[in-house]
Design an enzyme around this catalytic site. Structure first.
Site, short mmCIF file in Angstrom:
data_model
loop_
_atom_site.label_atom_id
_atom_site.label_comp_id
_atom_site.label_asym_id
_atom_site.label_seq_id
_atom_site.Cartn_x
_atom_site.Cartn_y
_atom_site.Cartn_z
N ASP A 25 0.77 7.33 11.48
CA ASP A 25 1.35 6.82 10.21
C ASP A 25 2.42 8.01 9.77
O ASP A 25 1.89 8.95 9.34
CB ASP A 25 0.50 6.26 9.22
CG ASP A 25 1.44 5.97 7.90
OD1 ASP A 25 2.55 5.91 7.88
OD2 ASP A 25 0.77 5.55 6.92
N LYS A 86 11.82 11.43 6.53
CA LYS A 86 11.75 9.86 7.19
C LYS A 86 13.16 9.29 6.66
O LYS A 86 13.75 8.30 7.41
CB LYS A 86 10.60 9.38 6.85
CG LYS A 86 10.51 8.08 7.61
CD LYS A 86 9.01 7.68 7.20
CE LYS A 86 8.70 6.14 7.68
NZ LYS A 86 7.49 5.49 7.20
N GLU A 159 4.98 -1.00 10.47
CA GLU A 159 3.83 -0.69 9.74
C GLU A 159 3.12 -1.79 8.96
O GLU A 159 1.77 -1.86 9.13
CB GLU A 159 4.59 0.12 8.32
CG GLU A 159 5.08 1.63 8.95
CD GLU A 159 5.90 2.31 8.04
OE1 GLU A 159 6.01 1.72 6.95
OE2 GLU A 159 6.33 3.39 8.18
N ASP A 181 4.05 -2.87 0.32
CA ASP A 181 3.72 -1.34 0.62
C ASP A 181 4.47 -0.57 -0.57
O ASP A 181 5.61 -0.49 -0.53
CB ASP A 181 4.18 -1.23 2.04
CG ASP A 181 4.04 0.20 2.45
OD1 ASP A 181 3.88 1.17 1.68
OD2 ASP A 181 4.41 0.47 3.68
P1 ADP Z 1 4.48 7.39 1.97
O1 ADP Z 1 4.06 5.96 2.65
O2 ADP Z 1 5.68 7.24 1.31
O3 ADP Z 1 4.07 8.60 2.73
P2 ADP Z 1 1.80 7.20 0.48
O4 ADP Z 1 1.59 5.85 1.09
O5 ADP Z 1 1.14 8.02 1.02
O6 ADP Z 1 3.41 7.45 0.68
O7 ADP Z 1 1.84 7.08 -1.21
C1 ADP Z 1 1.98 8.14 -1.82
C2 ADP Z 1 2.01 7.88 -3.44
O8 ADP Z 1 0.87 7.40 -3.63
C3 ADP Z 1 2.27 8.78 -4.28
O9 ADP Z 1 3.62 8.63 -5.07
C4 ADP Z 1 1.08 9.29 -5.00
O10 ADP Z 1 1.22 9.82 -6.14
C5 ADP Z 1 0.37 7.71 -4.87
N1 ADP Z 1 -0.87 7.74 -4.98
C6 ADP Z 1 -1.94 8.51 -4.36
N2 ADP Z 1 -3.07 8.22 -4.96
C7 ADP Z 1 -2.72 7.52 -6.17
C8 ADP Z 1 -3.71 7.00 -6.97
N3 ADP Z 1 -5.05 7.11 -7.08
N4 ADP Z 1 -3.19 6.26 -8.17
C9 ADP Z 1 -1.76 5.93 -8.23
N5 ADP Z 1 -0.88 6.69 -7.17
C10 ADP Z 1 -1.46 7.14 -6.24
MG MG Z 2 3.47 4.37 3.88
#
Ligand code: ADP
Ligand code: MG
Length: 604
Positions: A25, A86, A159, A181
């Site tokens: 991912d 990205k 995705e 998402d």
């Molecule tokens: P991407 O798909 O953009 O790479 P992710 O799916 O990894 O991103 O999500 C990252 C986001 O998730 C960040 O903004 C992070 O702060 C948020 N996040 C991670 N854990 C938590 C949580 N426990 N509660 C709320 N937000 C969270």
């Molecule tokens: Mg993502």
């Protein structure tokens, strides 16, 4: 983009050997790598036991740092620290050493190394996920990044599809699923429908600038407001931003959370509750619901049609968000899988499948979101691969030359639903040269459009008589957002009637022009076969047709009735055909006589 699931012929695998393949991912904020171990999809951890690798790369003169270790450089050396690469995939940025493809390939190399360290061997290939709305160019760029990282790309996978696979939804009879998402900086909603083992994406929507970062900013502003002091340096600002994110994440587990921050040399302490956060975030959350409803409308569905809601992305851990979705859909969203890892897990299952480790499984394929075609005479777009075709797909169509002796032909590749070239998106142009001079209409040029399993388009053109060939891999200059795709589709519906009328007129025009040209040429060689009167009548009709064609503006709004320019033009052409039918048979007789006098027909 819609998806289909089809079965693939049995793949033979040896009983005791498993081909190890990985799913990746590649996220805007965080990236992950996973594999299937003993039949179970598992995220691979780095040497510090981290599952997530921040999608951050720091470039020093002699060292590239990726992931957690690169995070610190966001505050100390932001200029050389690349984040959110990205977002820029597939865009034409100058090819410096830190372009998005390079940054992504450095992240992918890092993930590959995590996999090798954890598995003790090099995986045979990888499935890499991309947003459903990524176009050819963005997919091409992702694939290129993987190849630079030395990965064998088994497939690029959407995705939301990956998330659905992770939940094993393809094993249910049928259903309609919504994939919500919310990542760090982007929001995507997709609606999937499953029927007899076939998945289809009915609609996609989203906001490329709405994600967890915006919720961090809400808390950041709240803190500054409460304590009445602003950060005085970039470092203070960045530190407070990180503290805000930590609070947000803590509030997904606890009723309230405390922040201690040092601003302007004074230490402040503040308590934030889930209720405070709910008040702050209501309007942003509602904005995502608006987009969910838009996607439902596009799919012609209502909230009650959705059987399951799949949560993807770290931000869907927010309790306020889960509550809102629960209320909105009158049922709890699926939460049994970790929303940060669900996409990587689905990719790993698909990779395992493609590596030949399962022989009873189904394969997921995508369909094209917009039609692909090429420009033909009169500025018309001829569709070759209609939208919603399952990929991989190959379609061919034959074309011919328009002018006598024409030795080259430009193939202009288009994307979109509209009838006129000007209203479609231009993807690429290439030319087929070296066609031997032939009479118009004799050359047979077969144009083949091929979209591979990763959604990448290549187009080739071959002159069938001579084998002269030319081809291109399409790299459109700019990516399309889901909004752009939606608006292109909406326009095609809005203008459908005008478009069809314009197409009909243009076709009538092309027919009329070639008729006129053929007759003018015949007149040059054989006008002595006609009486003066006959010739004058023909010339008059030709003049009328020409006036009719010239008098029309290039993009007329045409109603198709008895007085419409098309009807008039058609009638004139029919008349010209009638008037010249006697002329044609006289020319035929002349040819036959010549033939009888010992000449071959072709020599006349
Ligand atoms: P991407 O798909 O953009 O790479 P992710 O799916 O990894 O991103 O999500 C990252 C986001 O998730 C960040 O903004 C992070 O702060 C948020 N996040 C991670 N854990 C938590 C949580 N426990 N509660 C709320 N937000 C969270
Ligand atoms: Mg993502």
């Amino acid at each position: 983009m819609a998806l289909l699931q089809i079965s693939e012929p049995d793949q033979i695998s040896e009983p005791h050997h498993r081909n190890i393949a990985i799913g990746i991912d590649l996220g805007t904020t965080n990236s992950l790598v996973a594999t299937v171990k003993s039949g179970i999809a598992t995220v691979l951890k780095d040497y510090n036991q981290n599952e997530l690798t921040p999608s951050v790369v720091h470039y020093a003169s002699n060292k590239i740092t990726v992931g957690h270790e690169a995070l610190q450089f966001r505050t100390t050396d932001p200029k050389n620290t690349m984040i959110s690469a990205k977002r820029f995939m597939g865009l034409d940025v100058d090819l410096t050493s830190k372009n998005p493809v390079k940054v992504s390939s450095d992240i992918l190399s890092h993930l590959k190394q995590i996999a090798i360290d954890s598995l003790g061997e090099t995986p045979i290939g990888a499935v890499i996920t991309v947003p459903a709305y990524f176009d050819d160019n963005q997919r091409q760029a992702t694939k290129q990044a993987a190849e630079i990282a030395g990965l064998n790309v088994l497939r690029l996978l959407n995705e939301p599809t990956a998330a659905a696979i992770a939940y094993g939804l393809e094993n249910t009879e049928s259903g309609t699923f919504l994939v919500y998402d919310l990542g760090g900086g982007t929001f995507d909603v997709s609606i999937l429908s499953l029927n007899k083992g076939v998945f289809e994406v009915l609609a996609v929507n989203g906001d490329t600038h709405l994600g967890g970062d915006d919720f961090d900013k809400l808390i950041y502003d709240f803190i500054i407001n409460k304590i009445g002091v602003s950060p005085i340096s970039d470092i203070e600002e960045a530190t407070l931003m990180i503290a805000s994110r930590n609070i947000k994440e803590a509030l997904s587990m606890e009723e309230s959370s405390k922040v201690n921050c040092k601003l302007n040399n004074t230490l402040y302490s503040l308590e934030i509750t889930q209720n405070d956060f709910w008040d702050l975030s209501k309007s942003l959350l509602n904005k995502t619901l608006m987009l969910v409803k838009k996607a439902l409308r596009d799919a012609k569905l209502t909230i009650n049609d959705i059987n399951q809601i799949i949560l993807v992305g770290g931000s869907t851990r927010m309790t306020n968000l889960r509550r809102l979705l629960h209320d909105c859909f009158h049922k709890p969203p699926l939460t049994s899988l970790n929303p940060d890892t669900v996409v990587a897990l689905g990719a790993a299952i698909q990779a395992d499948n493609l590596a030949g480790n399962r022989n009873d499984e189904l394969l997921l394929l995508d369909v094209t979101p917009l039609s692909l075609g090429l420009e033909t005479m009169g500025g018309l777009a001829q569709k070759i691969i209609p939208r919603n075709s399952t990929i991989p797909v190959t379609r061919a169509q034959d074309f011919t030359t328009y002018k006598d002796g024409q030795t080259a032909m430009t193939i202009h590749i288009l994307q979109g639903e509209r009838e006129l070239v000007d209203d479609c998106r231009s993807l690429a142009k290439f030319s087929l040269k070296g066609i031997p001079p032939m009479t118009a209409g004799v050359a047979k040029i077969r144009v083949t459009f091929q979209i591979d399993a990763d959604g990448l388009l290549s187009v080739s053109a071959v002159e069938q008589n001579t084998g002269v060939m030319s081809s291109i891999e399409v790299k459109p200059s700019f990516g399309l957002t889901p909004e752009q795709i939606t608006s292109m589709l909406n326009e095609s519906i809005k203008y459908a009637k005008d478009d069809i009328n314009t197409r009909l007129f243009n076709e009538a025009k092309i027919d009329a022009i070639s008729l006129v040209e053929a007759i003018e040429q015949a007149l040059q060689t054989d006008h002595e076969l006609l009486t003066n009167n006959e010739e004058q009548q023909i010339l008059l009709l030709i003049r009328q047709i020409k006036t009719q064609i010239e008098g029309i503006n290039p993009k007329p709004l045409l109603e198709d009735n008895a007085q419409s320019p098309r009807t008039i033009l058609k009638q004139l052409s029919i008349r010209l055909n009638e008037v010249t039918s006697g002329f044609a048979s006289k020319r035929m007789n002349k040819a036959i006589k010549a033939g009888l006098s010992g000449k071959k027909i072709e020599e006349i």
